[in-house]
Design an enzyme around this catalytic site. Structure first.
Site, PDB file in Angstrom:
ATOM      1  N   GLY A  11      -0.254  -7.152  10.383  1.00  0.00           N
ATOM      2  CA  GLY A  11      -1.686  -6.758  10.175  1.00  0.00           C
ATOM      3  C   GLY A  11      -1.976  -7.246   8.799  1.00  0.00           C
ATOM      4  CB  THR A  12      -4.399  -5.711   6.569  1.00  0.00           C
ATOM      5  OG1 THR A  12      -5.400  -5.610   7.729  1.00  0.00           O
ATOM      6  CG2 THR A  12      -5.216  -6.051   5.490  1.00  0.00           C
ATOM      7  CB  VAL A  13       0.028  -4.546   4.780  1.00  0.00           C
ATOM      8  CG1 VAL A  13       1.006  -4.672   3.431  1.00  0.00           C
ATOM      9  CG2 VAL A  13      -1.046  -3.443   4.294  1.00  0.00           C
ATOM     10  CD  GLU A 212      -5.769   5.913   5.685  1.00  0.00           C
ATOM     11  OE1 GLU A 212      -5.195   5.774   6.750  1.00  0.00           O
ATOM     12  OE2 GLU A 212      -5.557   5.540   4.681  1.00  0.00           O
ATOM     13  CE  LYS A 227      -1.962   7.632  -0.144  1.00  0.00           C
ATOM     14  NZ  LYS A 227      -3.418   7.255  -0.384  1.00  0.00           N
TER      15      LYS A 227
HETATM   16  N1  HSE Z   1      -7.664   5.709   2.799  1.00  0.00           N
HETATM   17  C1  HSE Z   1      -6.664   5.571   1.664  1.00  0.00           C
HETATM   18  C2  HSE Z   1      -7.620   5.740   0.384  1.00  0.00           C
HETATM   19  C3  HSE Z   1      -5.934   4.304   1.733  1.00  0.00           C
HETATM   20  O1  HSE Z   1      -9.071   5.854   0.760  1.00  0.00           O
HETATM   21  O2  HSE Z   1      -7.145   5.915  -0.372  1.00  0.00           O
HETATM   22  C4  HSE Z   1      -4.822   4.443   0.785  1.00  0.00           C
HETATM   23  O3  HSE Z   1      -3.830   5.391   1.486  1.00  0.00           O
END
Ligand code: HSE
Length: 367
Positions: A11-13, A212, A227
């Site tokens: 995908g993107t990454v 997201e 995180k």
């Molecule tokens: N949706 C996340 C953000 C992307 O807005 O930081 C990175 O995890």
């Protein structure tokens, strides 16, 4: 020596990494880094494997046309292998795990890691789930299998957070970590400071592609939760129970409250924090009123930032992008470079200050 890769997910990454390798290939070779993509496996885009390597131009062109079936035929080219067969049966050094993974279960990325380690392959990845949910099991398994596991891009994409904490700040005790780890909510709060309503700020974040797929993860703090779970475990070595973390989203904040606080010299920020307390830590994800002199309060828009409170060096703040295609692709490249350099260095991982048993044994024999 050439370092061979299998990309699990395109995908993107995964594509961003392929593009970066295509652009930087010559430069990397000049630095003695010969990195070759041998396999790609994606449930939607298709799969390819060639022991002598794939042509990155042709690979990216095939993807643009919609499927890897458009990659030209060639002797020895295998097609259609699923992720597990690709991990197990390809002759590669490192699996780049960038599959579409369910963050709540960490799957299929956790199983991809297990299979890679058992097959004697390193893993570099940006999927948060496996590190947040299975750090202890997977790091032990990687060590037992004598392979490496790197995941710099799981927190703040290409901005070096994990490496800064583990390597650059080595020798300190990090007693507290607090940061802005979500671009969507930080951008929304900056917009709301300008008087934009919550729903419009969210729409704007979505249209810019930073939220997201299900923005609940951003708004309610789940993205930050994973995180901070990663940082608590990999930086402080303390496991965190997801259900025991204080987690509150930004829904209760209004533009009026935000502007009122600013007049009082404070700014609302969505903060993830970890405070070490002996062998335990207090973890929280919630909107916090920061004084305007706090470096985190000056981080606006989609930027992220993290402050490490170090017992010797004092508080140190790192600011940078927290997401993005190129940035996350770069995080994988940085992991690969470190991994290759550390392997060249006879298995001594300066980054994690782990000296592998096998490296020691080899040295003893030499001595
Ligand atoms: N949706 C996340 C953000 C992307 O807005 O930081 C990175 O995890």
């Amino acid at each position: 020596m050439t370092h061979h890769l299998a990309l699990i997910g395109f995908g993107t990454v995964g594509q961003a990494l392929a593009e970066i390798l295509r652009e930087r290939g010559k430069m990397l070779q000049k630095q003695g880094l010969d990195i070759q993509v041998n396999a790609v496996s994606d449930p939607l885009k298709g799969s390819l494997y060639h022991p002598e390597g794939l042509d990155l131009n042709l690979l990216l062109q095939a993807e643009k046309r919609g499927h890897l079936d458009f990659y030209p035929e060639r002797d020895g080219l295998q097609r259609g292998w699923n992720s597990f067969k690709t991990i197990e049966d390809t002759d590669v050094d490192t699996v780049v795990e960038v599959s579409y993974t369910d963050i709540r279960t960490g799957q299929p990325a956790i199983d991809h890691c297990r299979r890679a380690f058992q097959s004697g392959k390193n893993v570099v990845m940006t999927n948060k789930g496996p590190v947040a949910l299975a750090y202890h099991e997977l790091s032990k398994m990687a060590r037992d299998c004598g392979v490496d596991w790197k995941y710099e891009g799981t927190v703040m994409s290409g901005t070096p957070v994990i490496r800064t904490a583990r390597s650059a700040l080595v020798g300190n005790e990090i007693t507290e970590i607090r940061g802005i780890f979500n671009g969507t909510t930080n951008y929304m709060l900056s917009q709301m400071e300008e008087g934009v309503r919550f729903s419009e700020a969210l729409e704007s974040a979505q249209s810019l592609g930073m939220a997201e797929a299900d923005p609940t993860s951003d708004i309610e703090g789940y993205d930050v939760l994973y995180k901070v779970m990663i940082l608590a475990q990999v930086v402080m070595g303390i496991p965190v129970d997801r259900d025991k973390v204080i987690r509150k989203g930004i829904r209760d904040l209004s533009p009026e409250m935000i502007r009122q606080s600013l007049q009082e010299g404070k700014r609302w920020k969505m903060v993830g924090s970890i405070k070490k307390n002996g062998n335990e830590c207090q973890v929280a994800v919630q909107p916090v009123l920061l004084s305007l002199s706090d470096p985190l309060s000056g981080i606006g828009g989609a930027m992220n930032g993290v402050t490490f409170v170090c017992d010797l060096a004092g508080p140190i703040t790192v600011v940078g992008a927290g997401a993005g295609r190129r940035e996350t692709g770069y995080a994988l490249l940085s992991d690969l470079i470190h991994l290759i350099r550390e392997e060249e260095n006879d298995g001594i991982r300066g980054e994690e200050t782990i000296i592998r048993q096998d490296a020691l044994e080899r040295r003893e024999k030499v001595d």
